[in-house]
Design a protein around this motif. Structure first.
Motif, PDB file in Angstrom:
ATOM      1  N   SER A  36       0.824  -1.210   0.000  1.00  0.00           N
ATOM      2  CA  SER A  36       0.000   0.000   0.000  1.00  0.00           C
ATOM      3  C   SER A  36       0.852   1.251   0.000  1.00  0.00           C
ATOM      4  CB  SER A  36      -0.921   0.018   1.219  1.00  0.00           C
ATOM      5  OG  SER A  36      -1.882  -0.994   1.126  1.00  0.00           O
ATOM      6  N   LEU A  37       1.962   1.202   0.708  1.00  0.00           N
ATOM      7  CA  LEU A  37       2.852   2.357   0.807  1.00  0.00           C
ATOM      8  C   LEU A  37       3.358   2.798  -0.557  1.00  0.00           C
ATOM      9  CD1 LEU A  37       4.478   4.293   2.653  1.00  0.00           C
ATOM     10  CD2 LEU A  37       6.272   2.563   2.660  1.00  0.00           C
ATOM     11  N   VAL A  38       3.744   1.842  -1.387  1.00  0.00           N
ATOM     12  CA  VAL A  38       4.371   2.201  -2.657  1.00  0.00           C
ATOM     13  C   VAL A  38       3.438   2.120  -3.850  1.00  0.00           C
ATOM     14  CG1 VAL A  38       6.684   1.570  -1.907  1.00  0.00           C
ATOM     15  CG2 VAL A  38       5.256  -0.142  -3.010  1.00  0.00           C
ATOM     16  N   LEU A  39       2.299   1.432  -3.725  1.00  0.00           N
ATOM     17  CA  LEU A  39       1.463   1.235  -4.905  1.00  0.00           C
ATOM     18  C   LEU A  39       0.022   1.700  -4.719  1.00  0.00           C
ATOM     19  CD1 LEU A  39       1.289   0.043  -7.766  1.00  0.00           C
ATOM     20  CD2 LEU A  39       0.709  -2.143  -6.719  1.00  0.00           C
ATOM     21  N   PHE A  40      -0.686   1.091  -3.783  1.00  0.00           N
ATOM     22  CA  PHE A  40      -2.128   1.308  -3.709  1.00  0.00           C
ATOM     23  C   PHE A  40      -2.524   2.693  -3.215  1.00  0.00           C
ATOM     24  CE2 PHE A  40      -2.117  -3.451  -3.332  1.00  0.00           C
ATOM     25  CZ  PHE A  40      -2.615  -3.667  -4.614  1.00  0.00           C
ATOM     26  N   THR A  41      -1.878   3.199  -2.187  1.00  0.00           N
ATOM     27  CA  THR A  41      -2.263   4.510  -1.666  1.00  0.00           C
ATOM     28  C   THR A  41      -1.964   5.625  -2.664  1.00  0.00           C
ATOM     29  OG1 THR A  41      -2.064   3.774   0.604  1.00  0.00           O
ATOM     30  CG2 THR A  41      -1.938   6.145   0.223  1.00  0.00           C
ATOM     31  N   PRO A  42      -0.764   5.683  -3.269  1.00  0.00           N
ATOM     32  CA  PRO A  42      -0.554   6.729  -4.276  1.00  0.00           C
ATOM     33  C   PRO A  42      -1.533   6.617  -5.452  1.00  0.00           C
ATOM     34  CG  PRO A  42       1.546   5.841  -3.573  1.00  0.00           C
ATOM     35  CD  PRO A  42       0.481   4.974  -2.973  1.00  0.00           C
ATOM     36  N   ALA A  43      -1.824   5.390  -5.887  1.00  0.00           N
ATOM     37  CA  ALA A  43      -2.778   5.208  -6.991  1.00  0.00           C
ATOM     38  C   ALA A  43      -4.171   5.672  -6.578  1.00  0.00           C
ATOM     39  CB  ALA A  43      -2.809   3.752  -7.434  1.00  0.00           C
ATOM     40  N   THR A  44      -4.572   5.358  -5.361  1.00  0.00           N
ATOM     41  CA  THR A  44      -5.883   5.775  -4.875  1.00  0.00           C
ATOM     42  C   THR A  44      -5.978   7.296  -4.785  1.00  0.00           C
ATOM     43  OG1 THR A  44      -6.132   3.723  -3.640  1.00  0.00           O
ATOM     44  CG2 THR A  44      -7.512   5.561  -2.959  1.00  0.00           C
ATOM     45  N   LEU A  45      -4.917   7.946  -4.346  1.00  0.00           N
ATOM     46  CA  LEU A  45      -4.924   9.412  -4.277  1.00  0.00           C
ATOM     47  C   LEU A  45      -5.041  10.030  -5.662  1.00  0.00           C
ATOM     48  CD1 LEU A  45      -2.259   9.941  -1.489  1.00  0.00           C
ATOM     49  CD2 LEU A  45      -4.741  10.212  -1.295  1.00  0.00           C
ATOM     50  N   VAL A  46      -4.399   9.437  -6.653  1.00  0.00           N
ATOM     51  CA  VAL A  46      -4.521   9.939  -8.035  1.00  0.00           C
ATOM     52  C   VAL A  46      -5.942   9.721  -8.547  1.00  0.00           C
ATOM     53  CG1 VAL A  46      -3.765   9.555 -10.411  1.00  0.00           C
ATOM     54  CG2 VAL A  46      -2.082   9.704  -8.579  1.00  0.00           C
ATOM     55  N   ILE A  47      -6.504   8.546  -8.283  1.00  0.00           N
ATOM     56  CA  ILE A  47      -7.878   8.262  -8.712  1.00  0.00           C
ATOM     57  C   ILE A  47      -8.856   9.226  -8.047  1.00  0.00           C
ATOM     58  CG2 ILE A  47      -9.728   6.541  -8.527  1.00  0.00           C
ATOM     59  CD1 ILE A  47      -7.479   4.410  -8.924  1.00  0.00           C
ATOM     60  N   ASN A  48      -8.665   9.501  -6.761  1.00  0.00           N
ATOM     61  CA  ASN A  48      -9.522  10.458  -6.057  1.00  0.00           C
ATOM     62  C   ASN A  48      -9.412  11.843  -6.674  1.00  0.00           C
ATOM     63  OD1 ASN A  48     -10.291   8.426  -4.348  1.00  0.00           O
ATOM     64  ND2 ASN A  48      -9.307   9.273  -2.531  1.00  0.00           N
ATOM     65  N   ARG A  49      -8.211  12.231  -7.054  1.00  0.00           N
ATOM     66  CA  ARG A  49      -8.011  13.562  -7.645  1.00  0.00           C
ATOM     67  C   ARG A  49      -8.711  13.662  -9.002  1.00  0.00           C
ATOM     68  NH1 ARG A  49      -7.699  18.593  -6.298  1.00  0.00           N
ATOM     69  NH2 ARG A  49      -6.585  19.756  -7.849  1.00  0.00           N
ATOM     70  N   VAL A  50      -8.668  12.588  -9.790  1.00  0.00           N
ATOM     71  CA  VAL A  50      -9.387  12.561 -11.068  1.00  0.00           C
ATOM     72  C   VAL A  50     -10.892  12.656 -10.815  1.00  0.00           C
ATOM     73  CG1 VAL A  50      -9.935  11.106 -13.059  1.00  0.00           C
ATOM     74  CG2 VAL A  50      -7.567  11.337 -12.299  1.00  0.00           C
ATOM     75  N   ALA A  51     -11.368  11.962  -9.785  1.00  0.00           N
ATOM     76  CA  ALA A  51     -12.788  12.043  -9.437  1.00  0.00           C
ATOM     77  C   ALA A  51     -13.174  13.459  -9.029  1.00  0.00           C
ATOM     78  CB  ALA A  51     -13.101  11.061  -8.318  1.00  0.00           C
ATOM     79  N   LEU A  52     -12.275  14.185  -8.380  1.00  0.00           N
ATOM     80  CA  LEU A  52     -12.574  15.561  -7.979  1.00  0.00           C
ATOM     81  C   LEU A  52     -12.821  16.446  -9.191  1.00  0.00           C
ATOM     82  CD1 LEU A  52     -12.896  17.627  -5.715  1.00  0.00           C
ATOM     83  CD2 LEU A  52     -10.436  18.048  -5.875  1.00  0.00           C
ATOM     84  N   ARG A  53     -12.102  16.204 -10.275  1.00  0.00           N
ATOM     85  CA  ARG A  53     -12.356  16.989 -11.502  1.00  0.00           C
ATOM     86  C   ARG A  53     -13.782  16.765 -11.983  1.00  0.00           C
ATOM     87  NH1 ARG A  53      -7.327  15.902 -15.262  1.00  0.00           N
ATOM     88  NH2 ARG A  53      -9.047  15.107 -16.479  1.00  0.00           N
ATOM     89  N   ARG A  54     -14.260  15.529 -11.910  1.00  0.00           N
ATOM     90  CA  ARG A  54     -15.646  15.246 -12.305  1.00  0.00           C
ATOM     91  C   ARG A  54     -16.621  15.867 -11.311  1.00  0.00           C
ATOM     92  NH1 ARG A  54     -14.637   9.272 -12.956  1.00  0.00           N
ATOM     93  NH2 ARG A  54     -16.188   9.189 -11.326  1.00  0.00           N
ATOM     94  N   ILE A  55     -16.278  15.827 -10.030  1.00  0.00           N
ATOM     95  CA  ILE A  55     -17.144  16.406  -8.999  1.00  0.00           C
ATOM     96  C   ILE A  55     -17.295  17.903  -9.215  1.00  0.00           C
ATOM     97  CG2 ILE A  55     -17.223  16.974  -6.527  1.00  0.00           C
ATOM     98  CD1 ILE A  55     -15.969  14.180  -6.042  1.00  0.00           C
ATOM     99  N   ASN A  56     -16.213  18.576  -9.594  1.00  0.00           N
ATOM    100  CA  ASN A  56     -16.276  20.024  -9.797  1.00  0.00           C
ATOM    101  C   ASN A  56     -17.156  20.412 -10.981  1.00  0.00           C
ATOM    102  OD1 ASN A  56     -14.716  20.703  -7.591  1.00  0.00           O
ATOM    103  ND2 ASN A  56     -12.802  20.552  -8.734  1.00  0.00           N
ATOM    104  N   ARG A  57     -17.477  19.472 -11.855  1.00  0.00           N
ATOM    105  CA  ARG A  57     -18.373  19.749 -12.983  1.00  0.00           C
ATOM    106  C   ARG A  57     -19.834  19.463 -12.653  1.00  0.00           C
ATOM    107  NH1 ARG A  57     -14.083  17.137 -16.363  1.00  0.00           N
ATOM    108  NH2 ARG A  57     -15.316  15.257 -16.148  1.00  0.00           N
ATOM    109  N   LEU A  58     -20.107  18.945 -11.455  1.00  0.00           N
ATOM    110  CA  LEU A  58     -21.489  18.661 -11.058  1.00  0.00           C
ATOM    111  C   LEU A  58     -22.250  19.969 -10.855  1.00  0.00           C
ATOM    112  CD1 LEU A  58     -20.916  15.820  -8.439  1.00  0.00           C
ATOM    113  CD2 LEU A  58     -21.958  15.586 -10.691  1.00  0.00           C
TER     114      LEU A  58
END
Length: 104
Positions: A36-58
């Protein structure tokens, strides 16, 4: 390790509240295994940030049927997010030792 998602009809304010809560949870709980330290958490943070772009268009919130969610403080202003400093400082410590060994 657990992956959580939430889907549903959200306005921008409620989507922002969910983004902030999930991202703060990731920063608090996501670092506790080596994978999780090197793979899953950084990937999840990137995915969350991409989701925020979609959220800002709501759309903005309409007339409230019930009590909506409040976004609360920004992610990095939450005390639970400060736990993310532990792996960051550890990574800097490891990097400084690698540089010291290579330079010697």
């Amino acid at each position: 390790m657990r992956f959580t998602s939430l889907s549903g009809p959200f306005c921008r304010v409620c989507g922002t509240a969910v983004f902030r809560e999930f991202t703060a949870r990731t920063l608090w709980q996501g670092w506790w295994s080596p994978l999780s330290l090197v793979l899953f958490t950084p990937a999840t943070l990137v995915i969350n940030r991409v989701a925020l772009r979609r959220i800002n268009r709501l759309p903005s919130p309409g007339p409230a049927v019930g009590a909506g969610l409040t976004p609360g403080p920004r992610v990095l202003r939450r005390k639970s997010s400060l736990v993310a400093l532990i792996p960051l400082l550890w990574g800097l410590w490891v990097l400084s030792h690698i540089v010291t060994v290579v330079a010697a």
